[in-house]
Design an enzyme around this catalytic site. Structure first.
Site, PDB file in Angstrom:
ATOM      1  N   ARG A   1      14.891 -21.933  -4.586  1.00 32.52           N
ATOM      2  CA  ARG A   1      13.582 -22.783  -5.078  1.00 32.52           C
ATOM      3  C   ARG A   1      13.898 -24.073  -5.152  1.00 32.52           C
ATOM      4  NH1 ARG A   1      10.774 -19.888  -9.893  1.00 32.52           N
ATOM      5  NH2 ARG A   1       9.997 -18.520  -8.577  1.00 32.52           N
TER       6      ARG A   1
ATOM      7  N   ARG B   1      10.895 -25.587 -16.130  1.00 31.87           N
ATOM      8  CA  ARG B   1      10.735 -25.445 -14.770  1.00 31.87           C
ATOM      9  C   ARG B   1       9.991 -26.571 -14.129  1.00 31.87           C
ATOM     10  NH1 ARG B   1      10.765 -20.135 -13.278  1.00 31.87           N
ATOM     11  NH2 ARG B   1      12.353 -18.856 -14.756  1.00 31.87           N
TER      12      ARG B   1
ATOM     13  N   LYS C   1      11.682 -19.284 -19.998  1.00 32.17           N
ATOM     14  CA  LYS C   1      11.265 -20.565 -19.096  1.00 32.17           C
ATOM     15  C   LYS C   1      10.272 -21.042 -20.056  1.00 32.17           C
ATOM     16  CE  LYS C   1       9.507 -17.143 -16.131  1.00 32.17           C
ATOM     17  NZ  LYS C   1       8.900 -16.643 -15.038  1.00 32.17           N
TER      18      LYS C   1
ATOM     19  N   LYS D   1       7.122 -24.217 -19.097  1.00 35.53           N
ATOM     20  CA  LYS D   1       6.412 -24.762 -17.918  1.00 35.53           C
ATOM     21  C   LYS D   1       5.391 -26.053 -18.432  1.00 35.53           C
ATOM     22  CE  LYS D   1       6.495 -20.832 -15.124  1.00 35.53           C
ATOM     23  NZ  LYS D   1       5.976 -19.685 -14.184  1.00 35.53           N
TER      24      LYS D   1
ATOM     25  N   CYS E   1       0.586 -14.260  -4.747  1.00 31.24           N
ATOM     26  CA  CYS E   1       2.043 -14.267  -4.714  1.00 31.24           C
ATOM     27  C   CYS E   1       2.925 -13.535  -3.794  1.00 31.24           C
ATOM     28  CB  CYS E   1       2.332 -13.615  -6.115  1.00 31.24           C
ATOM     29  SG  CYS E   1       2.544 -11.686  -5.924  1.00 31.24           S
TER      30      CYS E   1
ATOM     31  N   CYS F   1      10.112  -9.949  -3.373  1.00 35.80           N
ATOM     32  CA  CYS F   1      10.458  -9.881  -4.934  1.00 35.80           C
ATOM     33  C   CYS F   1      10.594  -8.495  -5.386  1.00 35.80           C
ATOM     34  CB  CYS F   1       9.078 -10.147  -5.086  1.00 35.80           C
ATOM     35  SG  CYS F   1       9.145 -10.308  -7.296  1.00 35.80           S
TER      36      CYS F   1
ATOM     37  N   CYS G   1       2.308  -7.477  -9.331  1.00 39.42           N
ATOM     38  CA  CYS G   1       2.637  -7.010 -10.400  1.00 39.42           C
ATOM     39  C   CYS G   1       1.871  -7.691 -11.679  1.00 39.42           C
ATOM     40  CB  CYS G   1       4.193  -6.840 -10.693  1.00 39.42           C
ATOM     41  SG  CYS G   1       4.787  -8.269 -11.191  1.00 39.42           S
TER      42      CYS G   1
ATOM     43  N   CYS H   1       2.104 -14.515 -10.913  1.00 45.25           N
ATOM     44  CA  CYS H   1       2.542 -15.648 -10.437  1.00 45.25           C
ATOM     45  C   CYS H   1       1.852 -16.247  -9.557  1.00 45.25           C
ATOM     46  CB  CYS H   1       3.806 -15.332  -9.638  1.00 45.25           C
ATOM     47  SG  CYS H   1       5.252 -14.550 -10.339  1.00 45.25           S
TER      48      CYS H   1
HETATM   49 FE1  SRM Z   1       6.700 -16.362 -10.876  1.00 46.70          FE
HETATM   50  C1  SRM Z   1       9.084 -14.166 -11.632  1.00 46.70           C
HETATM   51  C2  SRM Z   1       7.340 -15.942  -7.439  1.00 46.70           C
HETATM   52  C3  SRM Z   1       4.863 -18.617 -10.388  1.00 46.70           C
HETATM   53  C4  SRM Z   1       5.043 -15.714 -13.848  1.00 46.70           C
HETATM   54  N1  SRM Z   1       8.166 -15.108  -9.717  1.00 46.70           N
HETATM   55  C5  SRM Z   1       9.197 -14.341 -10.453  1.00 46.70           C
HETATM   56  C6  SRM Z   1      10.260 -14.121  -9.228  1.00 46.70           C
HETATM   57  C7  SRM Z   1      11.157 -14.942  -9.376  1.00 46.70           C
HETATM   58  C8  SRM Z   1      10.650 -12.700  -9.543  1.00 46.70           C
HETATM   59  C9  SRM Z   1      11.932 -12.354 -10.369  1.00 46.70           C
HETATM   60  O1  SRM Z   1      12.072 -12.550 -11.367  1.00 46.70           O
HETATM   61  O2  SRM Z   1      12.772 -11.461  -9.589  1.00 46.70           O
HETATM   62  C10 SRM Z   1       9.509 -14.172  -7.965  1.00 46.70           C
HETATM   63  C11 SRM Z   1      10.136 -14.326  -6.916  1.00 46.70           C
HETATM   64  C12 SRM Z   1       9.450 -13.736  -5.684  1.00 46.70           C
HETATM   65  C13 SRM Z   1       9.837 -14.205  -4.315  1.00 46.70           C
HETATM   66  O3  SRM Z   1      10.283 -13.329  -3.582  1.00 46.70           O
HETATM   67  O4  SRM Z   1       9.901 -15.290  -3.893  1.00 46.70           O
HETATM   68  C14 SRM Z   1       8.492 -15.204  -8.487  1.00 46.70           C
HETATM   69  N2  SRM Z   1       6.603 -17.104  -9.254  1.00 46.70           N
HETATM   70  C15 SRM Z   1       6.769 -17.026  -8.148  1.00 46.70           C
HETATM   71  C16 SRM Z   1       6.186 -17.744  -7.025  1.00 46.70           C
HETATM   72  C17 SRM Z   1       6.955 -18.180  -5.825  1.00 46.70           C
HETATM   73  C18 SRM Z   1       4.738 -17.324  -6.691  1.00 46.70           C
HETATM   74  C19 SRM Z   1       3.991 -17.756  -5.353  1.00 46.70           C
HETATM   75  O5  SRM Z   1       3.603 -16.802  -4.768  1.00 46.70           O
HETATM   76  O6  SRM Z   1       3.733 -18.905  -5.360  1.00 46.70           O
HETATM   77  C20 SRM Z   1       6.142 -19.046  -7.954  1.00 46.70           C
HETATM   78  C21 SRM Z   1       7.052 -20.160  -7.916  1.00 46.70           C
HETATM   79  C22 SRM Z   1       6.663 -20.971  -8.729  1.00 46.70           C
HETATM   80  C23 SRM Z   1       7.730 -22.257  -8.722  1.00 46.70           C
HETATM   81  O7  SRM Z   1       7.536 -22.872  -7.512  1.00 46.70           O
HETATM   82  O8  SRM Z   1       8.272 -22.667  -9.577  1.00 46.70           O
HETATM   83  C24 SRM Z   1       5.866 -18.313  -9.202  1.00 46.70           C
HETATM   84  N3  SRM Z   1       5.401 -17.121 -11.961  1.00 46.70           N
HETATM   85  C25 SRM Z   1       4.744 -18.301 -11.411  1.00 46.70           C
HETATM   86  C26 SRM Z   1       3.632 -18.462 -12.238  1.00 46.70           C
HETATM   87  C27 SRM Z   1       2.405 -19.334 -11.921  1.00 46.70           C
HETATM   88  C28 SRM Z   1       2.586 -20.914 -12.713  1.00 46.70           C
HETATM   89  O9  SRM Z   1       3.615 -21.208 -13.385  1.00 46.70           O
HETATM   90  O10 SRM Z   1       1.642 -21.658 -12.547  1.00 46.70           O
HETATM   91  C29 SRM Z   1       3.526 -17.738 -13.368  1.00 46.70           C
HETATM   92  C30 SRM Z   1       2.548 -17.583 -14.430  1.00 46.70           C
HETATM   93  C31 SRM Z   1       2.609 -18.423 -15.416  1.00 46.70           C
HETATM   94  C32 SRM Z   1       3.626 -18.282 -16.723  1.00 46.70           C
HETATM   95  O11 SRM Z   1       4.633 -18.624 -16.304  1.00 46.70           O
HETATM   96  O12 SRM Z   1       3.012 -17.283 -17.718  1.00 46.70           O
HETATM   97  C33 SRM Z   1       4.842 -16.966 -12.976  1.00 46.70           C
HETATM   98  N4  SRM Z   1       7.284 -15.042 -12.445  1.00 46.70           N
HETATM   99  C34 SRM Z   1       6.206 -14.947 -13.543  1.00 46.70           C
HETATM  100  C35 SRM Z   1       6.643 -13.824 -14.468  1.00 46.70           C
HETATM  101  C36 SRM Z   1       6.263 -13.546 -15.985  1.00 46.70           C
HETATM  102  C37 SRM Z   1       6.574 -14.526 -16.865  1.00 46.70           C
HETATM  103  C38 SRM Z   1       6.379 -13.969 -18.550  1.00 46.70           C
HETATM  104  O13 SRM Z   1       6.198 -14.761 -19.440  1.00 46.70           O
HETATM  105  O14 SRM Z   1       6.445 -12.831 -18.541  1.00 46.70           O
HETATM  106  C39 SRM Z   1       7.918 -13.602 -13.861  1.00 46.70           C
HETATM  107  C40 SRM Z   1       8.901 -12.415 -14.331  1.00 46.70           C
HETATM  108  C41 SRM Z   1       9.955 -13.274 -15.429  1.00 46.70           C
HETATM  109  O15 SRM Z   1      10.100 -14.045 -15.671  1.00 46.70           O
HETATM  110  O16 SRM Z   1      10.514 -12.200 -16.200  1.00 46.70           O
HETATM  111  C42 SRM Z   1       8.162 -14.032 -12.778  1.00 46.70           C
HETATM  112 FE1  SF4 Z   2       6.803 -10.652  -7.825  1.00 48.59          FE
HETATM  113 FE2  SF4 Z   2       4.859 -10.005  -9.697  1.00 48.59          FE
HETATM  114 FE3  SF4 Z   2       5.367 -12.649  -9.123  1.00 48.59          FE
HETATM  115 FE4  SF4 Z   2       4.214 -11.273  -7.480  1.00 48.59          FE
HETATM  116  S1  SF4 Z   2       3.501 -11.451  -9.657  1.00 48.59           S
HETATM  117  S2  SF4 Z   2       5.987 -12.862  -7.054  1.00 48.59           S
HETATM  118  S3  SF4 Z   2       5.077  -9.038  -7.481  1.00 48.59           S
HETATM  119  S4  SF4 Z   2       7.018 -11.305 -10.001  1.00 48.59           S
END
Ligand code: SRM
Ligand code: SF4
Length: 565
Positions: A83, A152, A214, A216, A431, A437, A476, A480
């Site tokens: 990323r 981030r 993290k 943001k 997502c 993922c 899930c 995201c």
């Molecule tokens: Fe996310 C984890 C993809 C934006 C909340 N996110 C992940 C992981 C890395 C899975 C992992 O930990 O193994 C996913 C990788 C999937 C893959 O195969 O690519 C993943 N997140 C994404 C992306 C690619 C979704 C998309 O379809 O675009 C976004 C990448 C953003 C970037 O460029 O940095 C992405 N993730 C977000 C957002 C939206 C935002 O930030 O505006 C959120 C919700 C906001 C937030 O952070 O609360 C988000 N991602 C999470 C979480 C839950 C965090 C939490 O507080 O519980 C996880 C899981 C974790 O961190 O444990 C996670």
């Molecule tokens: Fe993966 Fe869940 Fe984030 Fe979708 S919402 S990319 S399934 S961690």
């Protein structure tokens, strides 16, 4: 009595495993360099994959082929997601061509624009990681802190080329990103083989434990809330008056993630707490981040996000701590107004007369063909390219005399529909989920075309095809695609089953609530049909679906059937 002592005053071995790992890692070095050399496995051993996240790299495996590999007693197909960190999402054409070439050479799944307006490359194999990272360096990009317990990628909404004030906000987002970036020498040492000694001053802001989780930061420019500012740990809302940037309303404590297994986890809206001058924004971001650094929960990782710190210690406590560190109170927030949280697709003209085209990209995924077409277009037109937080792509800096020709070219290439896509598609986010993922429990990106098809047909039955309704789909509950800020959201529970959330606002300032658990597609359509029918019959002029459901009390006492898996 609330315990307000900082976990940082405790010995490291009293903290959670991740904290201990960071402490042992010598500022994120761990054994990553050695693990990259091991030819016997496609993986990086031990805890190093966790450290690699701080370097913007996720170890994954191809989940479609996981069971087959297991049956054949073979190692999973390990591969990496890389990323990039692209504050504000702006690239010049050389950088795009560079990414296109690197993705062609090293990645298996094209280019993926993310909901934080950056690029992910999936399916990179271990032996290629270093070459890829060096290739990115050669085009002026890196991946540091794109993941991990750090600040981030800083997002910035709305096209920065629309006006001087927009441009200034984007510039502040970039400065904020630079300021909050980890400084460890581990990154150049491992990826570029440029050695730097590990010293205690390597991370003057973060220290060796970095953040508890993290963090943001996002900049929004009203009336467009494209970044979902209330979902950010720290949101800065531009206050622009007579074309001049006056400063920012600040909001704190947003976040989406929750876990089915933890009742004390929840999505939370950021609260607007006051106003700051524009110039202060980068330093202010650091101050808020360091409060979270010092007081975030380092024992229970699932309660470590800033939103939980605020709820545990209280907003009054936070405002006192903030005033103490800044040396003054915040000014009261200024009036502001959001109209929607999507992108404005199609053509827009900036104050300087230049044109910008925003193209719809379904789920942000560019396959080989589309990647090639965009590269070709950049050769002929436009100066830069920008990714949006709704996973779309902008071609920017088009001269007026080029417009007509570019429009023809888009038509020739079969891309013109992307300027004015179907209304529902333009308001849908999903997502990545399967197959990459590791946390996905259900499909998202791959299910989007079908979901759009059936939902659009349902809307059509009630004459609502052209009414925009924000729809968010995730594999899930982690959120995201920011589902809890959608008017309708489905979050994955198991293959083919989703929790259904309803009632978020079209502006992204009200959370959706759980309406039904474990619904499949048929049940989703069954549940939505009567609601859409009532909406079609009873909506006020221009009223949005989420607002209608709330106004009519249709979400007040909904039976929620949740089964745990
Ligand atoms: Fe996310 C984890 C993809 C934006 C909340 N996110 C992940 C992981 C890395 C899975 C992992 O930990 O193994 C996913 C990788 C999937 C893959 O195969 O690519 C993943 N997140 C994404 C992306 C690619 C979704 C998309 O379809 O675009 C976004 C990448 C953003 C970037 O460029 O940095 C992405 N993730 C977000 C957002 C939206 C935002 O930030 O505006 C959120 C919700 C906001 C937030 O952070 O609360 C988000 N991602 C999470 C979480 C839950 C965090 C939490 O507080 O519980 C996880 C899981 C974790 O961190 O444990 C996670
Ligand atoms: Fe993966 Fe869940 Fe984030 Fe979708 S919402 S990319 S399934 S961690």
């Amino acid at each position: 009595m609330i315990d307000r002592s900082s976990d940082l005053s405790q010995p490291v071995d009293a903290l959670n495993e991740s904290e201990q790992l960071k402490a042992r890692s010598r500022y994120l070095r761990g054994g990553i360099a050695e693990g990259l050399q091991d030819p016997l496995t496609g993986a990086v051993p031990g805890d190093d994959p966790l450290l690699m996240k701080f370097h913007g790299i996720y170890q994954q495996d191809d989940r479609d082929r996981r069971a087959d590999r297991r049956r054949r007693h073979l190692e999973p197909i390990y591969q990496f997601m890389v990323r990039m960190r692209i504050p504000g999402g702006v690239l010049d054409k050389h950088q795009w061509w560079g990414i296109a070439e690197l993705s062609r050479r090293y990645a298996e799944r094209g280019i993926r624009i993310t909901t934080r307006q950056t690029v992910q490359l999936h399916g990179v194999r271990k032996p290629h990681l270093r070459a890829l990272m060096q290739g990115l360096r050669d085009i002026g990009l890196d991946t540091i802190a794109a993941c991990g317990d750090d600040s981030r990628g800083v997002v910035c909404g709305t096209n920065p080329f629309l006006s001087r004030a927009h441009h200034r906000v984007a510039e502040l987002a970039r400065v904020t990103s630079d300021r909050l970036i980890p400084k460890t020498g581990a990154y150049p040492e491992i990826w570029y083989r440029e050695s730097a000694p590990a010293t205690r001053s390597e991370e003057p802001v973060y220290g060796e434990l970095y953040l508890p989780r993290k963090f943001k930061v996002g900049y929004a420019i009203p009336p467009v809330n494209d970044i979902d500012v209330y979902g950010q740990d720290l949101g800065l809302i531009a206050v622009i008056d007579n074309g001049e940037l006056r400063g920012f309303n600040v909001c704190v404590g947003g976040g989406m993630g929750q876990l089915d297994s933890r009742e004390d986890s929840y999505p939370r809206l950021a609260e607007e707490i006051g106003f700051i001058d524009a110039e202060e924004a980068p330093a202010f971001s650091e101050t808020v981040m360091t409060i979270q650094r010092d007081f975030g929960d380092r024992k229970d990782r699932h309660r470590a996000r800033f939103k939980y710190t605020l709820d545990r210690l209280g907003l009054d406590w936070f405002l006192d701590e903030l005033a103490h560190r800044r040396g003054r109170d915040l000014e009261p927030a200024r009036p502001r107004r959001f109209e929607h949280n999507g992108d404005r697709l199609g053509w827009q003209q900036g104050d300087d007369g230049l044109w910008h085209a925003t193209l719809y990209i379904e789920s942000g995924r560019l396959d080989d063909a589309l990647r090639g077409q965009i590269s070709g277009l950049l050769e002929q037109y436009g100066g830069r390219l920008r990714m949006t937080t709704n996973q779309n792509l902008q071609l920017t800096h088009i001269e007026t005399h080029e417009l007509e020709q570019l429009q023809w070219r888009l038509e020739d290439l079969g891309l013109a529909w992307r300027l004015t896509p179907d209304t529902q598609a333009a308001h849908t986010l999903s997502c990545v989920a399967l197959p990459t993922c590791g946390l996905a429990m259900a499909e998202a990106e791959r299910y989007t075309p079908r979901l759009l098809d059936v939902f659009q047909r349902l809307k059509g039955q009630y004459g609502l095809a052209d009414v925009p309704i924000t729809l968010r789909l995730t594999g899930c509950p982690n959120g995201c695609a920011r589902p809890y800020l959608g008017e309708i959201a489905l979050t994955g529970r198991a293959p083919g089953l989703y929790n259904l959330y309803l009632g978020g606002s079209f502006h992204g300032d009200r959370l959706a609530r759980l309406y039904a658990g474990n619904v499949n597609e048929e049940r989703f359509l069954e549940l939505l049909a009567p609601l859409l029918e009532r909406f079609a019959e009873g909506r006020d002029n221009g009223e949005h679906f989420g607002d209608f459901l709330v106004r009519r009390g249709l979400l007040d006492d909904t039976p929620v059937a949740l089964t745990s898996f």
